[in-house]
Design an enzyme around this catalytic site. Structure first.
Site, PDB file in Angstrom:
ATOM      1  N   PRO A 100       0.832  -1.221   0.000  1.00  0.00           N
ATOM      2  CG  PRO A 100      -0.666  -1.516   1.742  1.00  0.00           C
ATOM      3  CD  PRO A 100       0.599  -2.036   1.183  1.00  0.00           C
ATOM      4  CD  GLU A 101       2.976   2.825  -4.322  1.00  0.00           C
ATOM      5  OE1 GLU A 101       3.141   3.992  -4.733  1.00  0.00           O
ATOM      6  OE2 GLU A 101       3.182   1.829  -5.033  1.00  0.00           O
TER       7      GLU A 101
END
Ligand SMILES: [Zn+2]
Length: 276
Positions: free
Chosen positions: A2-3
């Site tokens: 996840p960014e």
């Protein structure tokens, strides 16, 4: 992994579900999650905490409590959060669980177990984050000049510089590749060599890529899901990421794949020419 857009999506979805709720019981089953502190100790301190707001810094999710303490969650490779009605059925790779006073629960899952939970008091929080993350690329005061300053004098590859969370907070492999394609910059370009014009393009491209990611509720490739279990749709918008051999939308040349900073890197060899 996840960014920024994925974590921001989680934050937006969870905040109305968690704000005002009190943790009635907490279980942390994985000592890696809370180390160096013992999981039982952290779980004990979480019990009785009442959530005030949810924040985010880079890829860190901040669950703020009315006591002033903050649970700082980093999902790393494969962590995810699921909100549901309390249940005795364990989810796969369940590592921790917070039961709330409205009969719901927040479950933390993590197959690879690189995620972290840190419960920090008010005077620890700022220094913890400042040591780990640079400026927020979507903040209103994040200018092209500021970006230029962060990259100045650096000989490292542009992609590596942008993956470094202390340069900017929140970018990872997907959004860096997408932003570099939009800005027509080769990922191996020396970070400190960008012209003012190129920096301006990169600044706009980073913000657009992140904003699109948020609008699409993140990219679901493997482990990432919204807190209700639904998938994001940013993966349908990729221009280069994971598209080796497919035609570039802008010029038709086949997208190439290489490795930079140890990470798979996709780019268009025709419209992202390496100049330096
Ligand atoms: Zn192209």
């Amino acid at each position: 992994m996840p960014e920024l857009p994925e974590v921001e999506t989680i934050r937006c979805e969870l905040e109305p579900l968690l704000a005002g709720r009190t943790i009635v019981s907490a279980e942390v089953g994985d000592p890696r999650l809370t180390r160096p502190r013992a999981p039982g100790e952290v779980a004990g301190e979480l019990e009785g905490e009442r959530v005030s707001t949810l924040g985010r810094r880079g890829k860190y999710l901040l669950i703020r409590f009315e006591s002033g303490n903050t649970l700082v969650v980093h999902l790393r490779m494969s962590g995810s959060l699921r909100h549901r009605q309390a249940s005795d059925d364990q989810l796969s790779y369940q590592r921790a669980r917070l039961a709330l006073d409205d009969g719901s629960e927040l479950v933390y899952r993590d197959m690879r177990r690189f995620g972290t939970w840190r419960l920090l008091d008010p005077d620890e929080l700022e220094s913890y984050l400042d040591a780990r993350v640079g400026p927020e690329p979507l903040a209103s005061d994040f200018s092209a000049e500021l970006l230029r300053g962060r990259l100045a004098g650096r000989r490292t590859a542009l992609k590596a510089a942008l993956l470094d969370q202390r340069t900017l907070a929140g970018l990872g492999n997907i959004y860096v590749d997408e932003a570099l394609w939009s800005a027509r910059l080769h990922p191996a370009t020396a970070a400190g060599s960008l012209s003012r014009q190129a920096t301006l393009r990169l600044h706009g491209a980073i913000r657009e890529a992140l904003a699109l990611g948020i609008a699409r509720q993140g990219a679901t490739l493997r482990d990432y899901a919204l807190p209700d279990g639904e998938a994001g749709s940013m993966q349908n918008e990729f221009r280069v990421y994971g598209r080796k051999g497919e035609p570039c939308e802008r010029c038709g040349a086949p997208i190439a794949k290489t490795k930079i900073a140890g990470r798979g890197t996709w780019f268009c060899p025709r419209c992202q020419r390496r100049r330096i």
